[in-house]
Design a protein around this motif. Sequence first.
Motif, PDB file in Angstrom:
ATOM      1  N   THR A  53       0.826  -1.154  -0.055  1.00  0.00           N
ATOM      2  CA  THR A  53      -0.104   0.023  -0.076  1.00  0.00           C
ATOM      3  C   THR A  53       0.847   1.251  -0.025  1.00  0.00           C
ATOM      4  O   THR A  53       2.043   1.157  -0.151  1.00  0.00           O
ATOM      5  N   GLU A 111      -1.275   0.237   7.113  1.00  0.00           N
ATOM      6  CA  GLU A 111      -1.014  -1.100   7.478  1.00  0.00           C
ATOM      7  C   GLU A 111      -2.414  -1.982   7.228  1.00  0.00           C
ATOM      8  O   GLU A 111      -3.350  -1.743   6.999  1.00  0.00           O
ATOM      9  N   ASP A 112      -1.730  -3.185   6.634  1.00  0.00           N
ATOM     10  CA  ASP A 112      -2.613  -4.202   6.330  1.00  0.00           C
ATOM     11  C   ASP A 112      -2.580  -5.510   7.217  1.00  0.00           C
ATOM     12  O   ASP A 112      -1.805  -6.165   7.419  1.00  0.00           O
ATOM     13  N   ARG A 170      -2.281  -8.990   5.721  1.00  0.00           N
ATOM     14  CA  ARG A 170      -1.041  -9.093   4.975  1.00  0.00           C
ATOM     15  C   ARG A 170       0.027  -7.810   5.427  1.00  0.00           C
ATOM     16  O   ARG A 170       0.361  -6.980   4.922  1.00  0.00           O
ATOM     17  N   ARG A 220       3.162  -4.541   4.340  1.00  0.00           N
ATOM     18  CA  ARG A 220       3.187  -4.039   3.155  1.00  0.00           C
ATOM     19  C   ARG A 220       2.835  -2.752   3.288  1.00  0.00           C
ATOM     20  O   ARG A 220       2.362  -1.953   2.106  1.00  0.00           O
ATOM     21  N   ASN A 221       3.101  -1.842   4.279  1.00  0.00           N
ATOM     22  CA  ASN A 221       3.175  -0.548   4.362  1.00  0.00           C
ATOM     23  C   ASN A 221       4.266   0.267   3.545  1.00  0.00           C
ATOM     24  O   ASN A 221       5.518   0.139   3.971  1.00  0.00           O
ATOM     25  N   ASN A 246      -3.582  -1.227  -4.265  1.00  0.00           N
ATOM     26  CA  ASN A 246      -3.933  -1.953  -3.163  1.00  0.00           C
ATOM     27  C   ASN A 246      -4.588  -1.320  -2.278  1.00  0.00           C
ATOM     28  O   ASN A 246      -5.501  -1.743  -1.301  1.00  0.00           O
ATOM     29  N   ASP A 247      -4.407   0.270  -2.181  1.00  0.00           N
ATOM     30  CA  ASP A 247      -5.264   1.316  -1.251  1.00  0.00           C
ATOM     31  C   ASP A 247      -6.796   0.992  -1.531  1.00  0.00           C
ATOM     32  O   ASP A 247      -7.539   1.565  -0.805  1.00  0.00           O
ATOM     33  N   LYS A 306      -8.533  -1.579  -1.808  1.00  0.00           N
ATOM     34  CA  LYS A 306      -9.193  -2.697  -1.302  1.00  0.00           C
ATOM     35  C   LYS A 306     -10.472  -2.128  -0.391  1.00  0.00           C
ATOM     36  O   LYS A 306     -10.096  -1.231   0.340  1.00  0.00           O
ATOM     37  N   ARG A 311     -11.589  -3.218   2.429  1.00  0.00           N
ATOM     38  CA  ARG A 311     -11.077  -3.172   3.962  1.00  0.00           C
ATOM     39  C   ARG A 311     -10.499  -1.953   4.536  1.00  0.00           C
ATOM     40  O   ARG A 311     -10.618  -1.368   5.329  1.00  0.00           O
ATOM     41  N   PHE A 312      -9.969  -0.861   3.303  1.00  0.00           N
ATOM     42  CA  PHE A 312      -9.482   0.171   3.591  1.00  0.00           C
ATOM     43  C   PHE A 312     -10.066   1.447   3.847  1.00  0.00           C
ATOM     44  O   PHE A 312     -10.035   2.260   4.423  1.00  0.00           O
TER      45      PHE A 312
END
Length: 217
Positions: free
Chosen positions: A52, A56-57, A60, A63-64, A89-90, A92, A94-95
Amino acid sequence: MKTILCYGDSNTYGYNPDNGYRYPYEKRWTSILEKNMEGRARVIPEGLNGRTTCFEDEIRPGRNGYAYLEPCLHSHGPVDLVVLMLGTNDLKIRFQLTPVDIGKAIERLMKKILEVTPQKREDNRSADILLVSPILVGENIRSVPDGETMGYERACEYSRRLASVYKEWAKLYGVHFLDAAQYAQPSRKDACHLSAEGHQKLGEAISKACENILGAI
């Protein structure tokens, strides 16, 4: 010889949507870029699946992109040019981020590059930045396995707004800009990753941009 650092996610890593592994070295856009530089620059590929911009993921870890950027710049310095391509990926679900949020995260990354890179250079000059807005999320996102993870049509719509947001930030900071979606499309296999043909086309486009930038240094 100049140094180009390519900082990105799975589309910089070279993820192959056809088999879930990695494209051969020579098929990745970063390798195409290095080949086209013809010895004038070394290219350092720093791509990571799931990376991303700065978030923070919990699913996973590690990945930051912001957390790793500073040590990466110190490790590979001195750097002449950073090709920065993050943001997919940002999207997604869930973010729960908007294109404006992602743009602000991109600003954090650019500020860090401008802050750190002069520390590694004898001339105390910051590295140039080529900010690349990522390829679009495909319209077939609902029919692929990771469609729900991406938030289906939401990701598709928001991905189309990133280029204008990134372009404004690039203009504000006086850095170079390229819209990857103008040159490459996502694979229909998963609606998010580059095909081998996409890597070739994007590699050629980024090569031309890098040649122009490095030629002016």
